[in-house]
Design an enzyme around this catalytic site. Structure first.
Site, PDB file in Angstrom:
ATOM      1  N   GLY B  14       0.843  -1.075  -0.090  1.00 39.52           N
ATOM      2  CA  GLY B  14       0.008   0.088  -0.014  1.00 39.52           C
ATOM      3  C   GLY B  14       0.929   1.089  -0.190  1.00 39.52           C
ATOM      4  N   GLY B  15       0.251   2.426   0.435  1.00 37.56           N
ATOM      5  CA  GLY B  15       1.068   3.593   0.385  1.00 37.56           C
ATOM      6  C   GLY B  15       2.271   3.462   1.392  1.00 37.56           C
ATOM      7  CB  ALA B  16       2.992   2.570   4.762  1.00 31.93           C
ATOM      8  N   GLY B  17       4.225   1.090   2.480  1.00 29.69           N
ATOM      9  CA  GLY B  17       5.365   0.014   1.989  1.00 29.69           C
ATOM     10  C   GLY B  17       5.750   0.496   0.558  1.00 29.69           C
ATOM     11  CG  PHE B 116     -10.106  16.946   5.768  1.00 32.80           C
ATOM     12  CD1 PHE B 116     -10.407  17.332   4.455  1.00 32.80           C
ATOM     13  CD2 PHE B 116     -10.376  15.664   6.158  1.00 32.80           C
ATOM     14  CE1 PHE B 116     -10.483  15.929   3.658  1.00 32.80           C
ATOM     15  CE2 PHE B 116     -10.781  14.598   5.600  1.00 32.80           C
ATOM     16  CZ  PHE B 116     -10.814  14.715   4.085  1.00 32.80           C
ATOM     17  CG  HIS B 353     -12.213   5.107   8.627  1.00 28.92           C
ATOM     18  ND1 HIS B 353     -12.425   4.812   7.173  1.00 28.92           N
ATOM     19  CD2 HIS B 353     -11.585   6.262   8.345  1.00 28.92           C
ATOM     20  CE1 HIS B 353     -11.668   5.784   6.400  1.00 28.92           C
ATOM     21  NE2 HIS B 353     -11.108   6.545   7.093  1.00 28.92           N
ATOM     22  NE  ARG B 394      -6.584   7.683  10.354  1.00 24.04           N
ATOM     23  CZ  ARG B 394      -7.199   8.476   9.273  1.00 24.04           C
ATOM     24  NH1 ARG B 394      -7.047   9.420   8.864  1.00 24.04           N
ATOM     25  NH2 ARG B 394      -8.072   7.612   8.742  1.00 24.04           N
TER      26      ARG B 394
END
Lengths: 253, 594
Positions: B14-17, B116, B353, B394
């Site tokens: 994914g994004g982190a990997g 946000f 989530h 978060r």
């Protein structure tokens, strides 16, 4: 609702494969197409038969995993949706539904409805990126991009790489996929330095992978879940022509 | 069995990997192992944006971003880590821009920014425009962009390789990570990867809940693997419920919808968030909005025939804004509910989530084996990790930021470690635990079925361990989960084939989920206070005297336990809870009001 589904079963690349007919009942109109297949699989498992293999993950139309040819149409009858976003209410009670994998020479069937779409990665590998180094101290300024260009790039970058365009194309061409990548990056100033070589290299990789040529039939854009326009292919052709005329050195074919 | 040897092995694409792989791949021989395909990971489903104090459209700075992150996390955030994230956010966005990510732009050509939840100007004065975005497909764009760059740097991907164990070699100074063991889904074959450094970036475990925005694949594999090795998990009781899931389905509608001006209304049409967060109203942090929604429904002000949801009103934004800035969620609403948000408000209710907790790491991404010491060679980043930048809750957009900032840091740290160290021998027969687990599932003739146990797990977690919790509901959940674990011991699979055995895969995943559900519930029972995403009705206030500290949960594996050798089985083993202090630098805890 109750359906007769004729599903493509194939144990592996050596097996010839065949359509097998199953009855599925107790289907709610609010089920997605994949949930209907879940129901079928649950029954097959209970009967001690092999469940039907199919790709899926997010079930909200963004991961690009699911991809079935339903009654001859990639992702089924509803426009601009992925298979997971197709609901059984789109069908009539008692319908016979034919479910097949993506059909294209560069997409070998792995098992049942699962195909290997690795050929698309080969196309990206040929130039579908911007060469930047990361990890060093970045320059502390941003690249201004005109809004119209950013919007256009965004539209092309919406491609989820599901491969429906290839499955729909009578020539088995992946030009819509390739054009989307080329147009996305070519529109941005960051992608401009490699624009010529990218277009030539990705086209060469596309052909090498065994995808067919484009004859502008437009079947691809009709089934594209993200609505990538045919105009991207025109842009891609223009980029290729321009690069060739300028004598840009693509990698040797 | 096949054997491979790499300097760095990254688990998860994914994004982190992939952000880690881009860094590591330039310095060391790197392999990425993924259960799926890289471009199919769940990062792609992230919608709203990635915050960075670029100050492109209004005044902003990283210190305000740090403060918001700390306050948003109800002061359980490690403030040194939050400061790093807010500072490096700016470079993280510019890096992505240079890689060709098509951000939305202002008329002047700058990266546009939008509001946000919980992101404010000058320590809470008003909402600030800080989120950089690509309509509501920001995650998709990040994932594709990172993948393209991994390809550019010739990172090797092993697709559909499901990592089921890590290899820890005991040394005089404690355990050192020396590799990972994976099951190749296409063939059923076991692969052992020896590595100098292993980076876990395996994502969350949303599938412990029934109503969730998470994809099928998010079963907490990485967290459960390290936990079974006796390594701790941090703050697992803090789970985020995103306020705006499509009612009944859990499919996510981005918080960006409220960032663009969307309003939550109850049955009388009242904008109820005015009562709960008078200053920033609908843009309060997610935990507060989710609780407000649950309260409205409980007190009889819900909408619909069963009065069990509230409405997200976007009708005043107009078709043009919805089409340009929120096209996907507009389509979701039409596709899944048959409701056109241009014309009428959308039924929404909180959906499970994001895990704030996970594998504890320091700011370099090194995994901790207790409150102080690291496991050399083992790194973690992204949702599976707990740095902790998210604390008890978060903020929206900080997850896409987390994966970019700490994915990059973990990748650099892993590569540097690999360059400075030699290979350490693998433990003897490293494949044995995985082979034993697979064989046990294959051999089982018990009458329990995976689907039934999973359904019951998800039902009890939804009913007893979600937005609001009490001692009674949590004890019920614990009782249920432990009973299900016993039943899992008798689980049998129908498919005994080797190739693409999804039956086996789902059984393994269920084992992981049960393990993590118990940690979550036990941590929640023990935390007798309300903080961030953990809301106890029997302890309604935050208790900084007793609970301003991170929970560390350890699986107790006794020496005489025969399952220790395999690392698996013995699912009902006891869990020991311990603590780790919170790092406080700039901001002393104060009351959290918006």
């Amino acid at each position: 609702m109750r359906f007769t589904v004729r599903v493509w079963r194939q144990t592996g690349s050596e097996d010839a494969g065949r359509l097998v007919e199953y009855d599925v009942d107790d289907v709610s109109p609010d089920m997605s197409f994949l949930e209907m297949l879940d129901v079928l699989n649950e029954r097959l498992t209970l009967r001690g038969e092999e469940p039907v293999a199919f790709d899926h993950d997010c079930r909200e139309g963004i991961c690009g995993m699911c991809g079935l040819t339903i009654n001859g149409v990639a992702h089924g009858p509803r426009r601009a949706t992925t298979t997971c976003q197709l609901h059984m209410r789109e069908f009539t009670d008692g319908d016979t539904i034919v479910v097949e994998p993506w059909r294209a020479a560069p997409f070998p069937v792995v098992r049942d409805l699962v195909v290997d779409r690795g050929a698309l990665d080969e196309v990206v590998r040929a130039g579908g990126y911007v060469s930047v180094s990361t990890g060093s101290a970045p320059e502390a300024h941003a690249t201004p991009v005109a809004r119209a260009d950013a919007d256009k790039a965004f539209e092309s970058a919406a491609c989820i790489g599901c491969g429906a365009c290839v499955a729909a194309c009578p020539n088995g061409s992946a030009m819509l996929f390739t054009a989307a990548k080329v147009t996305h990056l070519g529109r941005l100033p960051q992608g401009a330095p490699e624009r010529d070589t990218r277009a030539l290299d990705m086209l060469a990789a596309h052909d090498e992978a065994g995808f067919g040529g484009c004859t502008n039939t437009g079947e691809c854009t009709a089934v594209c879940p993200k609505g990538i326009p045919l105009a991207d292919i025109a842009q891609f052709n223009q980029d290729v022509l321009r690069a060739s005329l300028r004598g840009a050195g693509g990698r040797p074919a | 069995m096949q054997f491979h040897k790499y300097d760095v092995v990254i688990v998860g694409a994914g994004g982190a990997g992939m952000r880690a792989a881009i860094e590591s791949g330039q310095q060391a021989r790197t392999a990425v192992l993924t259960k799926l395909y890289p471009t199919r990971s769940h990062t792609g489903a992230a919608q709203g944006g990635m915050c960075a104090a670029l100050a492109n459209v209004e005044e902003d700075n990283w210190e305000w971003h740090t403060f918001d992150t700390v306050k948003g996390g109800d002061y359980l955030v490690d403030q040194d880590a939050a400061e790093i994230m807010a500072k490096e956010a700016i470079d993280a966005v510019l890096d992505l821009e240079k890689m060709g990510l098509p951000f939305n732009r202002t008329p002047e050509g700058k990266i546009d920014q939008r509001r946000f939840g919980g992101h404010t100007r000058n320590h809470g004065e008003a909402a600030v425009r800080r989120a950089c975005y690509a309509a509501d497909r920001t995650g998709h764009m990040i994932l594709q962009t990172l993948y393209q760059n991994c390809i550019k740097h010739e990172v090797e991907f092993f697709n559909e390789f499901y990592v089921l164990d890590i290899c820890l070699t005991e040394t005089a100074d404690g355990p050192v990570c020396t590799g990972a063991v994976a099951l190749e889904l296409a063939t059923g074959e076991i692969h052992v990867f020896q590595a100098k450094a292993v980076v876990f970036a395996t994502g969350g475990f949303g599938k412990v809940f029934k109503t969730t925005s998470n994809a099928h694949t998010l079963t907490g594999d990485g967290m459960a693997i390290v936990f079974r090795k006796g390594l701790p998990l941090e703050d697992m009781e803090f789970y985020q419920f995103h306020p705006t899931g499509l009612a009944g389905l859990g499919i996510l509608l981005t918080e960006g919808a409220r960032g663009e001006g969307g309003i939550l209304r109850n049955d009388s049409g009242e904008r109820f968030m005015e009562r709960y967060a008078p200053t920033i109203k609908d843009l309060a942090p997610r935990d507060m909005v989710a609780r407000a929604m649950a309260t409205e429904v409980r007190e009889g002000r819900g909408c619909g025939p069963h009065k069990d949801y509230v409405l997200l009103d976007l009708t005043h934004l107009g078709a043009e804004v919805l089409d340009a800035k929120l096209p996907d969620i507009t389509e979701f609403s039409r596709t899944y509910l048959g409701i056109d948000p241009v014309e009428e408000p959308v039924p929404v209710y909180p959906t499970a989530h994001y895990a704030m907790g996970g594998i504890p790491t320091n700011i370099k991404g090194e995994v901790l084996r207790d409150a102080e010491n690291v496991v050399p060679g083992l790194y973690a980043a992204g949702e599976c990790a707990c740095v902790s930048v998210h604390g008890a809750n978060r903020l929206g957009t900080n997850s896409l930021l987390d994966i970019n900032v700490f994915g990059r840091r973990a990748g650099i740290a892993a590569a540097e470690y690999a360059k400075a160290h030699d290979f350490v021998d693998l433990p003897e027969a490293p494949e044995v635990p995985v082979v034993a687990m697979v064989d046990k599932l294959n051999a089982s003739t018990g009458g329990e079925r995976v689907a039934n146990i999973r359904t019951e797990l998800q039902q009890t977690m939804d009913a007893n361990a979600s937005v609001y919790r009490t001692e009674d509901t949590l004890k019920q959940a614990l009782h249920d989960v432990q009973a299900l674990k016993e039943r899992f011991d008798r689980v049998a699979i129908q498919d005994h084939g080797k190739r693409y055995n999804t039956d086996l895969l789902e059984a393994v995943e269920l084992g992981f989920l049960l393990e993590l559900a118990e940690v979550l519930v036990l941590g929640a029972i023990n935390r007798k206070e309300s903080r961030g995403g953990h809301a106890r009705e029997d302890y309604t206030t935050r208790d900084d005297v007793n609970f301003l500290r991170h929970t560390m949960a350890y699986k107790q594996i006794s020496d005489d336990d025969t399952t220790k050798k395999t690392g698996f089985g013995g699912l009902t083993a006891d869990i020991r809870l311990d603590y780790k202090p919170v790092v406080i630098t700039r901001y002393q805890p104060m009351e959290r009001k918006y």
